[in-house]
Design a protein around this motif. Structure first.
Motif, PDB file in Angstrom:
ATOM      1  N   ARG B 294       0.946  -1.095   0.038  1.00  0.00           N
ATOM      2  CA  ARG B 294      -0.016  -0.104   0.058  1.00  0.00           C
ATOM      3  C   ARG B 294       0.833   1.284  -0.169  1.00  0.00           C
ATOM      4  N   THR B 295       1.702   1.362   1.059  1.00  0.00           N
ATOM      5  CA  THR B 295       2.563   2.373   1.076  1.00  0.00           C
ATOM      6  C   THR B 295       3.433   2.580  -0.388  1.00  0.00           C
ATOM      7  N   GLU B 296       4.212   1.613  -0.748  1.00  0.00           N
ATOM      8  CA  GLU B 296       4.774   1.575  -2.096  1.00  0.00           C
ATOM      9  C   GLU B 296       3.722   2.180  -3.233  1.00  0.00           C
ATOM     10  N   THR B 336       3.705  10.540   5.128  1.00  0.00           N
ATOM     11  CA  THR B 336       4.381   9.204   5.417  1.00  0.00           C
ATOM     12  C   THR B 336       4.304   8.498   6.781  1.00  0.00           C
ATOM     13  N   GLU B 337       4.232   7.085   6.746  1.00  0.00           N
ATOM     14  CA  GLU B 337       4.151   6.400   7.727  1.00  0.00           C
ATOM     15  C   GLU B 337       5.341   6.379   8.684  1.00  0.00           C
ATOM     16  N   ASP B 338       6.401   6.864   8.202  1.00  0.00           N
ATOM     17  CA  ASP B 338       7.798   6.691   8.941  1.00  0.00           C
ATOM     18  C   ASP B 338       8.073   7.977   9.285  1.00  0.00           C
ATOM     19  N   VAL B 419      -3.122   9.755   3.446  1.00  0.00           N
ATOM     20  CA  VAL B 419      -2.379   9.656   4.646  1.00  0.00           C
ATOM     21  C   VAL B 419      -2.077   8.395   5.153  1.00  0.00           C
ATOM     22  N   ASP B 420      -0.878   8.007   5.441  1.00  0.00           N
ATOM     23  CA  ASP B 420      -0.464   6.765   5.686  1.00  0.00           C
ATOM     24  C   ASP B 420      -0.059   6.346   7.125  1.00  0.00           C
ATOM     25  N   GLU B 421      -1.039   5.431   7.652  1.00  0.00           N
ATOM     26  CA  GLU B 421      -0.937   5.363   9.145  1.00  0.00           C
ATOM     27  C   GLU B 421      -0.968   6.792   9.980  1.00  0.00           C
TER      28      GLU B 421
HETATM   29 MG   LIG Z   1       3.287   0.951   4.664  1.00  0.00          MG
END
Ligand SMILES: [Mg+2]
Ligand SMILES: Nc1ncnc2c1ncn2[C@@H]1O[C@H](COP(=O)(O)OP(=O)(O)OP(=O)(O)O)[C@@H](O)[C@H]1O
Ligand SMILES: Nc1ncnc2c1ncn2[C@@H]1O[C@H](COP(=O)(O)OP(=O)(O)OP(=O)(O)O)[C@@H](O)[C@H]1O
Ligand SMILES: [Mg+2]
Lengths: 292, 509, 332, 332
Positions: B294-296, B336-338, B419-421
């Motif tokens: 999903r992120t990618e 980002t999730e990170d 929005v990721d996480e």
């Molecule tokens: Mg992810």
């Protein structure tokens, strides 16, 4: 009232310069004893721009009455030294002439073209039937060019064949390695013009280590005391030397001191010619106290 | 209750002039799981670090088996059998998994390392948490959840008397959470004292024997877990009554225009053939297991990583997005999730972080610092960011970093927001605010894609949910089909996609 | 808002050691110099020191950006020598056509700027496009430029035509209102550099890129472009420094600019910029450059120590200046 | 766990470019050398190249550890010169008392090792205890050692007593089974270095410290101690290199070891160690050293280009070697 003499020379980055540094320091120590109302400033520079800085500082903050300068290079130092001279300060130029004539009051110099020429002539005389030689050059500079050009001119027309020339940078280690590679590359080398005693030492070490016997002799230069001694003692590998005395700086400082403190006429030119040293006259060029 | 192994008494802690812990008491008993709750920045991580010897307390006492003790370093803590899993990853990225697991206590055979044995043991430790990560992989190559499982494996391997876990589940999926909890149950049975934090109150209710709740650096409640409800916890934490967590869904208005049309999006190795329509005012959820891509896929969409194929239309116009700036120019933003490695400049204070992405709005020839300060005031207020403005953001609490990140993205005034996480590490009160905030944005005519590994969150928030599995789109769920069961079936690939969902890309109504 | 959000502190507090450290070191050096020699603070000496600091100073300002963005450039010294050589060659060659006059000087300046720009671009492209360590790329180009200037000069010295040298000498020695051009240009470069660093998006982006590439990329910053621009800027500034350098000495050789790179990097770090990138300050760099120049100057003011030991004194002072800055070990 | 976690790939795969890159560059150079000169692969030439690589090589092995642990040392060249000078002075001074013989040689060796160790310790303490950038500390100590050796030599050259030089020459020129001592010692240092780097906790800790100080600290590793040990190791290895160096020409001067630091660092990076720390490999460093030595050797064995351009060729080859290693831009 005390007068200040500024001495500006290149830093000791190779053997000859090291010797010159020693003689400068030594002359200053001696003269400070002799002339109580003379003060000396000694500055050593690692590049031409720094040398100009040093000279500016001497003028701006030390009120020097005379400047003894061994230019790192002629061109960049010409204008700054001219400015010193224009300010009415006595200027003694040593060794490397400025690119404009008539700036200095006193000129004490070695003879680079002569150095190359004498070396070349010796090569021709030592190998009348000709032979293959390799040439070691110093740090890429005008001096080195003058020496090498005149050397080449002197051997022109003889049967001497220059196999290769490479920079040994007036450095023992570099010359050692370059000579090792020359020995791998050329199965026969008749002689080596190392052009400097530091380089000659590196070259000799490489020859010795390789156990090669084809090389008849190595011609160094500048008259390092160990090398002069070996010539004097008849070492066949080092049959000769060509002088280029680092002590000329001491001569220049002394003459300047005399010029400042007395009315003796010291202006003019003192060219200290490059002389061929052979076992016959080697004893005259051996100075045991010199570090070089 | 058995005598506590480890206790805090009147612990205070200041950073410069600011005191963040005002006299904390805490007892960890063997065989008990203790949950530490509180809002972002309440001081949970700080208290835990003091317990494990990572930070000294400014005042107060630490009791180990009833005797006062002092930890000068984490090493002291570890020697006393106290192991901590950090909120931030404590792994060296350039080393392998095995090297990290044994870092500082390598096994040796004579003078040399016993690599074979360490590799073997690493595999065993990883197997305990069902992780198939190869011990020779570089940690920098792992995904966040894989890193977390490595951390957990590492901690479990140390046979702790006291295990402290700071939001261990924040980056895990429900399956991994189950694995972790099974391990925790086993440890509890073996008599280990366990302290953990989580912003997921259901986890707390499920796992904890005892609950301590902090607010603004002080303990406001402490008692057995069965005497307090989830609502009670939330209320105690936030200091006010909590209404519904999720805002009402008005549904996509009929005839709402498609603002983002994606067909056949693929990102090499990670995702193929992703296609969907995103309507104005819609919140589209993106579900899948960790590693589903999903992120990618979304990073490819937003130009952050190269996409290998696909057509993207924004408001009907085909667009080419090759770099993040292209996406920003179309007011397409990605959160980002990170946050640590990709979101925030940890060494800088809040202000440059906040305006980094939208700097052009604050700079003509020169940057207008006053305007920046005003924007920061506004962001602090809007997102309730707590912490000093002058401190490097790496020193903010995890949740407050996340809020700052959100504020940063919002400053670019996105029209389409991915929005990721978004609520990773966010406390329940703020979560509620963020959900309301996202819904309000949608209502104002923005379009939003939410990636989340929390199924409940997606169901509560999204109008439709796209499910991915192993880089492929399995289907898009909407309306009554939005259930945990149907998502899981798609995500695991065990259901006949067509029976549970529309086939994608669907034709807009 | 919670009470832990400290309001921006008002009122007077002593700036931290990282800020006063370098300034303090500079002040100490000045006091030392003045006490050793009464001419130290004379206009002539101050002008000398400032003017000669200009070359390294201008380059060091560019280096501040490169380092802040997480890069490094070891080639600036040789680059300066090469650019100077090229400028001299071109001016000498164009002399017969253009004659001595402003057009020729402008041509020379143009060549210097262009050569600097290209050299910086080349470094930058190799580093950003091929992704090779800056250390290696610029170590390589250091060797390349140094060789090229030796080759151009045929092992000797490239000298500007003598008349021409007379004509352009004022670029170094004259000025406005008693302030010489190198000082004026240096001051301008510093002021612009400081503004760019602390007040423009570019400066912010450079720090961001140096601090964390990924975050910068995710924030829509073109990491490669920012890096590239820092190298190009540095190249241009090397060109400017060269324009001031050539009129001073009128020549270039293989010994021109030797070790300038280390001096520039040292100045940047003494000034408080972080070698690993992410934080830089131009004013600090200026202090660093002045500290380095003053050490040489003060050593020339007195004959306290053997000149052989100058290098040792410099080394000790450089380390002391940075110790002052840290105060104590950064508790990380 | 999810099915996308790629299983560790088994079976034969070509090693990645970062591994074959440097090897490939070395092989290309060897092929080039052999095709240019038939003596290139002769035992004598191979021995020469390997023996002269030993100094830089031994130092570069130490540098690999320093860089892996996130440090840097610019002072190794001057440190070698200083240690060599000291060793010569002490041996000359002790000659009348001890006479030529093994005790005197052992004394010299002891002095070299001790001086190297102390010099490394000093660098390391300043860096770890005072928390000053390694770049600044070692730039400072570079100046200090260089000055000290110039001063010890009174500006000239320190030479070992002539008889003594004869006596210790075999340390450089003789060996066992036709392999000279420098090559043997170099090989030993490399093997031990490689084992320490990849097979001991210390090697791991060095990488961990270079990768992330905080994590290392949290894992109970004493960051300062590990860093300190890398500097001490490097100092000791400089001492060993000096022991091999002095017998070769029996002298030391201010021009000894100039630029060795850059060469050593370049070798380390060409070999694939990461300049910012966290990853290092000793065998790579050896390849880097050999590449650098071979470039010089090949240039000396042929007269393809003007010797003025040697530096340029070196520069180009260094950059090419690293490009080979990267293959393409690391997709980060
Ligand atoms: Mg992810
Ligand atoms: N090293 C530090 N320097 C300055 N302030 C700090 C530092 N570490 C923590 N703080 C501050 O202490 C407060 C408490 O932080 P802590 O990380 O303990 O919160 P938390 O309860 O764990 O929150 P979260 O749920 O967001 O993780 C925050 O305001 C934070 O900014
Ligand atoms: N920095 C990275 N370098 C290499 N591979 C990575 C990196 N980050 C993630 N991966 C790999 O990419 C795959 C997908 O990543 P990721 O887990 O982020 O997917 P996802 O579907 O977004 O899941 P989630 O958002 O739940 O983490 C995983 O197999 C992971 O190992
Ligand atoms: Mg926390």
């Amino acid at each position: 009232q005390t007068q200040v003499i500024g001495v500006s020379i290149p830093a000791a980055t190779h053997g000859w310069a090291g010797g010159m540094n020693f003689f400068a320091q030594d002359a200053i120590n001696r003269l400070e004893e002799v002339y109580p109302d003379l003060d000396f400033v000694l500055a050593t520079a690692s590049d031409p721009a720094r040398q100009v800085n040093d000279i500016e500082d001497m003028v701006a903050t030390r009120n020097i009455s005379a400047l003894v300068v061994l230019p790192f290079e002629s061109e960049p130092l010409t204008a700054p030294v001219q400015a010193v001279s224009d300010a009415g300060i006595w200027v003694t130029v040593v060794d490397r002439g400025l690119s404009v004539e008539g700036i200095e009051d006193l000129y004490v110099a070695g003879d680079n073209p002569g150095f190359g020429r004498v070396s070349g002539e010796y090569m021709v005389s030592a190998m009348p039937e000709g032979g293959d030689i390799v040439v070691f050059r110093g740090i890429a500079s005008t001096i080195d060019n003058e020496r090498v050009d005149n050397f080449m001119a002197a051997i022109e027309g003889s049967n001497i064949n220059v196999l290769a020339a490479e920079h040994g940078n007036w450095n023992r280690d570099t010359s050692f390695e370059v000579m090792q590679d020359f020995l791998s590359r050329f199965p026969n080398i008749d002689a080596v013009w190392a052009s400097d005693d530091d380089m000659a030492l590196g070259v000799l070490a490489a020859i010795e280590a390789a156990g090669r016997t084809d090389i008849r002799f190595v011609l160094g230069g500048a008259g390092m005391k160990e090398m002069i001694a070996r010539t004097r003692d008849g070492d066949p590998m080092i049959p000769a030397n060509v002088t280029y005395p680092p002590a000329m700086i001491a001569t220049a400082i002394e003459l300047t001191a005399v010029g400042l403190t007395s009315n003796a006429p010291v202006a003019g030119e003192f060219i200290i010619g490059s002389v061929l040293v052979t076992p016959d006259n080697a004893a005259d060029f051996y100075f045991p106290d010199s570090p070089f | 209750m058995a005598d506590p192994i480890l206790s805090l008494r009147g612990i205070r802690r200041s950073f410069g002039p600011v005191e963040v812990l005002h006299g904390i008491d805490l007892d960890l008993a063997p065989g008990k799981v203790h949950a530490l709750l509180g809002e972002n920045g309440a001081g949970k991580s700080t208290a835990m670090k003091i317990l494990a010897g990572y930070q000294p307390a400014s005042a107060g006492r630490i009791l180990l088996d009833g005797a006062e003790t002092q930890f000068h370093s984490p090493h002291d803590g570890e020697s006393a059998g106290i192991i901590m899993i950090h909120q931030e990853f404590a792994l060296a990225e350039q080393l392998t998994v095995e090297q990290n697991i044994f870092l500082g206590r390598e096994l040796r055979k004579g003078l040399l390392l016993d690599k074979a044995r360490m590799r073997q043991l690493s595999r065993e430790y990883l197997a305990r948490v069902n992780s198939q990560v190869d011990p020779d992989t570089l940690v920098s190559r792992l995904s966040n959840s894989e890193k977390q499982m490595v951390e957990i494996a590492k901690a479990l391997s140390r046979n702790a008397r006291v295990l402290i876990m700071d939001e261990p589940t924040a980056v895990l999926t429900s399956r991994e959470v189950e694995i972790l909890f099974a391990q925790v149950d086993a440890l509890r049975a073996a008599g280990t004292a366990i302290l953990f934090t989580s912003h997921k109150l259901d986890e707390v209710a499920r796992l904890a024997d005892r609950v301590t709740i902090m607010r603004d650096g002080a303990v406001v409640h402490s008692g057995p877990a069965d005497q307090i409800t989830e609502d009670g916890m939330a209320t105690a934490m936030v200091g006010r009554e909590m209404s519904d967590l999720y805002p009402a869904k008005p549904g996509i208005p009929p005839g709402a225009p498609v603002v983002l049309k994606v067909r056949d999006l693929s990102v090499a190795r990670y995702a193929q053939g992703i296609g969907f329509d995103l309507h104005q005012g819609e919140i589209l959820g993106l579900a899948g297991l960790v590693g589903a891509g999903r992120t990618e896929a979304m990073e490819g969409l937003c130009g952050i990583r190269p996409k290998t194929g696909g057509i993207v239309e924004i408001k009907g116009t085909p667009v080419t997005i090759r770099k993040p700036a292209d996406a920003l120019a179309h007011r397409l933003c990605y959160l980002t999730e990170d946050r640590k490695l990709r979101g925030l400049l940890l060494d800088m204070p809040m202000r440059p972080n906040l305006t980094l992405q939208a700097l052009a709005d604050f700079a003509g020839l020169l940057i207008d610092r006053k305007a920046e300060d005003k924007a920061l005031d506004q962001a602090i207020q809007d997102f309730d960011i707590r912490g000093s403005r002058t401190v490097r953001v790496g020193n903010l609490s995890g949740g407050n970093q996340q809020k700052l990140l959100l504020a940063k993205i919002m400053l670019s005034e996105p029209q389409i927001l991915v929005v990721d996480e978004p609520t990773r590490g966010i406390d329940i009160g703020t979560k509620q605010q963020i959900y309301a905030f996202l819904r309000r944005l949608a209502a104002e005519g923005h379009a939003i894609i939410v990636i989340s590994s929390e199924m409940q969150e997606l169901i509560g928030l999204a109008d439709r949910i796209l499910v991915m599995r192993a880089g492929r789109q399995m289907g898009i769920l909407s309306g009554a089909a939005l259930s945990e069961d149907s998502i899981v079936r798609l995500a695991l690939g065990v259901s006949d996609a067509k029976s549970a969902a529309e086939t994608a890309p669907e034709v807009p109504a | 808002m919670s009470d832990t959000t400290a309001p921006p502190r008002r009122g007077f507090t002593l700036p931290p050691m990282t800020v006063i450290g370098p300034v303090l070191a500079l002040v100490l050096l000045i006091v030392l110099g003045a006490s050793l020699n009464s001419n130290f603070l004379s206009a002539a000496n101050v002008t000398n020191v400032l003017a000669r600091s200009a070359f390294i100073g201008i380059i060091a300002v560019g280096m501040t950006f490169v380092i802040t963005a997480g890069g490094l450039d070891l080639s600036v010294g040789s680059m300066a020598a090469f650019v100077a050589g090229l400028m001299i060659l071109v001016m000498n060659a164009a002399l017969p056509t253009l004659g001595i006059g402003l057009p020729l000087v402008l041509l020379g300046m143009g060549v210097a700027l262009l050569a600097g720009l290209c050299a910086g671009l080349l470094n930058g492209l190799l580093i950003t496009k091929l992704g090779i360590e800056a250390f290696i790329v610029t170590l390589g180009s250091m060797g390349i430029y140094r060789s090229l200037v030796t080759w151009l000069a045929d092992g000797g010295t490239l000298s500007l035509n003598f008349e021409l040298r007379r004509f352009i000498r004022p670029i170094y020695f004259d000025g406005l209102f008693g302030v010489t051009w190198p000082i004026i240009v240096f001051a301008l470069v510093v002021i612009i550099g400081e503004i760019v660093m602390s007040r423009t998006s570019f400066g912010r982006h450079a720090a961001a890129v140096g601090s964390n590439e990924h975050v910068s990329h995710y924030s829509g910053i073109s990491v490669a472009r920012v890096r590239l621009v820092t190298y190009v800027m540095l190249g241009l500034l090397v060109g400017i420094a060269t324009i001031l350098y050539v009129p001073r000495l009128g020549s270039a050789s293989s010994s021109t600019g030797v070790l300038w790179e280390l001096e520039a990097i040292a100045a940047v770090i003494i000034g408080g910029t972080v070698l690993k990138g992410g934080f830089g300050r131009v004013w600090g760099t200026v202090i660093g450059v002045l500290i380095l120049s003053l050490i040489d100057n003060i050593l020339n003011l007195t004959s306290l120590v053997s000149p052989y030991l100058n290098g040792a004194i410099q080394g000790v002072i450089i380390v002391l200046a940075v110790i002052l800055q840290r105060g104590r070990k950064a508790s990380s």
